[in-house]
Write an enzyme that holds these catalytic residues in place. Sequence first.
Site, PDB file in Angstrom:
ATOM      1  N   THR A 127       0.826  -1.199   0.000  1.00 59.88           N
ATOM      2  CA  THR A 127       0.000   0.000   0.000  1.00 59.88           C
ATOM      3  C   THR A 127       0.860   1.248   0.000  1.00 59.88           C
ATOM      4  OG1 THR A 127      -1.824   1.158   1.106  1.00 59.88           O
ATOM      5  CG2 THR A 127      -0.178   0.157   2.533  1.00 59.88           C
ATOM      6  N   LYS A 151      -3.233   3.568   6.544  1.00 61.73           N
ATOM      7  CA  LYS A 151      -3.400   2.123   6.695  1.00 61.73           C
ATOM      8  C   LYS A 151      -2.150   1.485   7.272  1.00 61.73           C
ATOM      9  CE  LYS A 151      -6.271   1.012   2.729  1.00 61.73           C
ATOM     10  NZ  LYS A 151      -6.189   0.116   1.566  1.00 61.73           N
ATOM     11  N   ASP A 169      -8.021  -4.834   0.138  1.00 66.46           N
ATOM     12  CA  ASP A 169      -8.934  -3.967  -0.581  1.00 66.46           C
ATOM     13  C   ASP A 169     -10.159  -3.815   0.306  1.00 66.46           C
ATOM     14  OD1 ASP A 169      -9.572  -2.244  -2.607  1.00 66.46           O
ATOM     15  OD2 ASP A 169     -10.417  -3.772  -3.918  1.00 66.46           O
ATOM     16  N   TYR A 176     -14.123   7.510   4.339  1.00 67.25           N
ATOM     17  CA  TYR A 176     -15.535   7.676   4.682  1.00 67.25           C
ATOM     18  C   TYR A 176     -15.775   7.737   6.200  1.00 67.25           C
ATOM     19  CZ  TYR A 176     -16.488   6.336  -0.207  1.00 67.25           C
ATOM     20  OH  TYR A 176     -16.534   6.282  -1.581  1.00 67.25           O
TER      21      TYR A 176
HETATM   22  P1  ITT Z   1      -4.372   1.453  -1.340  1.00 65.28           P
HETATM   23  O1  ITT Z   1      -5.099   0.867  -2.532  1.00 65.28           O
HETATM   24  O2  ITT Z   1      -3.122   2.203  -1.702  1.00 65.28           O
HETATM   25  O3  ITT Z   1      -4.119   0.464  -0.256  1.00 65.28           O
HETATM   26  P2  ITT Z   1      -6.776   3.080  -0.974  1.00 65.28           P
HETATM   27  O4  ITT Z   1      -6.931   4.395  -0.254  1.00 65.28           O
HETATM   28  O5  ITT Z   1      -7.112   3.034  -2.414  1.00 65.28           O
HETATM   29  O6  ITT Z   1      -5.317   2.554  -0.662  1.00 65.28           O
HETATM   30  P3  ITT Z   1      -8.816   0.967  -0.522  1.00 65.28           P
HETATM   31  O7  ITT Z   1      -8.859   0.695  -1.976  1.00 65.28           O
HETATM   32  O8  ITT Z   1      -8.655  -0.171   0.377  1.00 65.28           O
HETATM   33  O9  ITT Z   1      -7.677   2.060  -0.160  1.00 65.28           O
HETATM   34  O10 ITT Z   1     -10.091   1.736  -0.018  1.00 65.28           O
HETATM   35  C1  ITT Z   1     -11.170   2.016  -0.854  1.00 65.28           C
HETATM   36  C2  ITT Z   1     -11.851   3.262  -0.394  1.00 65.28           C
HETATM   37  O11 ITT Z   1     -12.418   3.050   0.893  1.00 65.28           O
HETATM   38  C3  ITT Z   1     -10.969   4.520  -0.268  1.00 65.28           C
HETATM   39  O12 ITT Z   1     -11.749   5.614  -0.698  1.00 65.28           O
HETATM   40  C4  ITT Z   1     -10.678   4.644   1.196  1.00 65.28           C
HETATM   41  O13 ITT Z   1     -10.530   6.004   1.569  1.00 65.28           O
HETATM   42  C5  ITT Z   1     -11.926   4.018   1.808  1.00 65.28           C
HETATM   43  N1  ITT Z   1     -11.573   3.351   3.066  1.00 65.28           N
HETATM   44  C6  ITT Z   1     -10.801   2.261   3.224  1.00 65.28           C
HETATM   45  N2  ITT Z   1     -10.656   1.954   4.525  1.00 65.28           N
HETATM   46  C7  ITT Z   1     -11.356   2.890   5.219  1.00 65.28           C
HETATM   47  C8  ITT Z   1     -11.584   3.148   6.588  1.00 65.28           C
HETATM   48  O14 ITT Z   1     -11.042   2.395   7.545  1.00 65.28           O
HETATM   49  N3  ITT Z   1     -12.352   4.171   6.921  1.00 65.28           N
HETATM   50  C9  ITT Z   1     -12.900   4.962   5.987  1.00 65.28           C
HETATM   51  N4  ITT Z   1     -12.726   4.819   4.682  1.00 65.28           N
HETATM   52  C10 ITT Z   1     -11.957   3.783   4.279  1.00 65.28           C
END
Ligand code: ITT
Length: 198
Positions: free
Chosen positions: A7, A12, A68, A157
């Site tokens: 990541t 995270k 993800d 979110y």
């Molecule tokens: P990486 O792919 O680089 O790991 P990303 O920010 O794209 O990072 P994800 O694809 O896992 O992360 O997340 C998808 C969406 O959900 C993204 O808009 C995040 O901000 C949101 N998200 C993920 N985990 C969250 C959490 O714990 N609280 C709030 N929003 C979250």
Amino acid sequence: MEIVFATNNLHKLEEISALLGKKYQLLGLKDLHIEEEIPEDHNTLEENASQKAWYIFNLTGRNCFADDTGLEVDTLKGAPGVYSARYSRIGYPTFPEMEPAEGNIRKLLLEMEDARERSARFRTVISLVLSGMEYQFEGVIEGVITQRPSGAKGFGYDPIFTPAGYKITFAEMDLSLKNQISHRARAVKLLVDFLNGM
Ligand code: ITT
């Protein structure tokens, strides 16, 4: 033991470092000077997590895991789901001028303006690739989407998600509490239990 978390998201990395404990040294993509965009072009969280983990394993030969996450809103038939990250950039309306997190929240609240049924869940899928074998872990937290954003902690979110059994949003919670109950925490616990049991 060194393990790579595939990541670029520092929030995270910080969250998972706190959960993993001292046995593991967690490396992010920045630590490995990997700056390219990792493909995640599938339609399910499972396939995307798997694609990211294998991509980094094949690139580096190191044990690694990728996650993800999607926010699944019942009244929107599971949207934004796997498209959570780019929700405000696709379909209608779009908010290209806003920061992604701000645009995503704006769009979701707009889509749910008249919705009384506001149940939702965060779902995280982690793929671990260890010595060329893959293992998957899932974590879910149920909750509701609030009427308006509240709180400044966390990311994404968090300001509009109140987990079941609580009266505050993830963004109003201390990181240590979110880390105990979150979707990612649950998936990571399964990952850590698995790694510790080896
Ligand atoms: P990486 O792919 O680089 O790991 P990303 O920010 O794209 O990072 P994800 O694809 O896992 O992360 O997340 C998808 C969406 O959900 C993204 O808009 C995040 O901000 C949101 N998200 C993920 N985990 C969250 C959490 O714990 N609280 C709030 N929003 C979250």
